[in-house]
Design an enzyme around this catalytic site. Structure first.
Site: not given
Ligand code: E4P
Length: 223
Positions: A84
Site C-alpha cells: 500500500k
Molecule cells: C483503507 O484502506 C483505509 O485503511 C481505511 O478504509 C480508512 O478508513 P477510515 O477513514 O475509517 O480511517
C-alpha cells in the site's frame, strides 16, 4: 464486488474469514498500531487466515528511496501481500517501479478522479478511494468513486477501484450502484450487511410452524 475487511485485528479477520466471503484485508499504519502487535507477525497471521486473499500492508516513508526499501521488505513477507502506497508524487513513482516488477500495489488516500488517474497510469492494482472522510467534512465521498469507475472503464485501465473509509451499509449499496470492484470495511459494517428484519421474522415463523406440526429432520430410531 470483492469484499475486504479493513482491520489490523487478527480476531476480527478470523471471524469474517469463517463466513467464507472474504476476498482480502486492508490494513493501514493506524490499524496496525491499534492492534498492539508487530507489523510483520500481524500481516503473516492475516495471510494465513485468508488463504489466497489480497492483504494490503502500507509503507510509512514518504521519499522514493526509503519507500522502495520498505516496499521490497513488505512484499518479501508473503506472496499475498499487496504493497500500500500513498498518493504522493514519490508514491506514484514507486507504484510504477513496483508494477514493472510485478509487485501488486494499493494506492491509498485517493480522494479525486485526477489522483486516481495518476494511480491508474502508474499501474496500480487497486485504487483506494476514501468516502467516509469526505462525507465527514460535508462532501460527497461517492462522487469521486463513480467518476473513477467510469474513468477506469472508459480508458480500459487494469486497476480495480476499491471503496475505502466505508462507514455504514449505504456506502456498500452505493459502491455496488457505481460498479466499484472492491469495498473494504470494518467488521461492524460487514456484519450489518447480513441484517434484514423480514429475514428474522420470516425465520422465526418457519421454525415455529415446523415445530408446531411436530415435524423433525432427524427421525427417532426405533429400538
Ligand atoms: C483503507 O484502506 C483505509 O485503511 C481505511 O478504509 C480508512 O478508513 P477510515 O477513514 O475509517 O480511517
Amino acid at each position: 464486488m470483492k469484499l475486504f475487511l479493513d482491520t489490523g485485528d487478527v480476531r476480527e479477520v478470523e471471524r469474517a474469514a469463517a463466513w467464507g466471503i472474504l476476498d482480502g484485508v486492508t490494513t493501514n499504519p493506524t490499524l496496525i498500531a491499534k492492534s498492539g502487535r508487530g507489523f510483520r507477525e500481524t500481516v503473516l497471521d492475516i495471510c494465513r487466515l485468508v488463504p489466497g486473499g489480497a492483504i494490503s500492508a502500507e509503507v510509512v516513508a514518504t521519499d522514493y528511496d526509503t519507500m522502495l526499501r520498505e516496499a521490497n521488505e513488505i512484499a518479501s513477507w508473503h506472496e499475498q501481500v499487496v504493497v500500500k502506497v500513498p498518493l504522493i508524487r514519490d508514491g506514484v513513482q514507486l507504484v510504477k517501479t513496483l508494477s514493472d516488477k510485478g509487485i501488486r500495489t494499493n494506492v491509498t488516500l485517493v480522494f479525486s478522479v485526477t489522483q486516481a488517474l495518476m494511480a491508474a497510469k502508474a499501474g496500480a492494482t487497486y485504487i483506494s478511494n476514501f468516502v467516509g472522510r469526505v462525507d465527514d467534512i460535508s462532501g460527497d465521498g461517492m462522487q469521486a468513486v463513480a467518476e473513477t469507475v467510469d474513468m477506469v472503464e472508459k480508458y480500459g485501465f487494469d486497476s480495480e477501484v476499491l471503496v475505502a473509509s466505508v462507514r455504514h451499509p449505504m456506502h456498500v449499496v452505493e459502491s455496488i450502484r457505481c460498479g466499484a470492484h472492491v469495498a473494504t470495511m470494518p467488521l461492524k459494517v460487514m456484519d450489518q450487511l447480513f441484517n434484514h428484519p423480514l429475514t428474522d421474522s420470516g425465520l422465526e415463523r418457519f421454525i415455529a410452524d415446523f415445530k408446531e406440526a411436530g415435524l423433525e429432520i432427524f427421525e427417532k430410531v426405533r429400538a
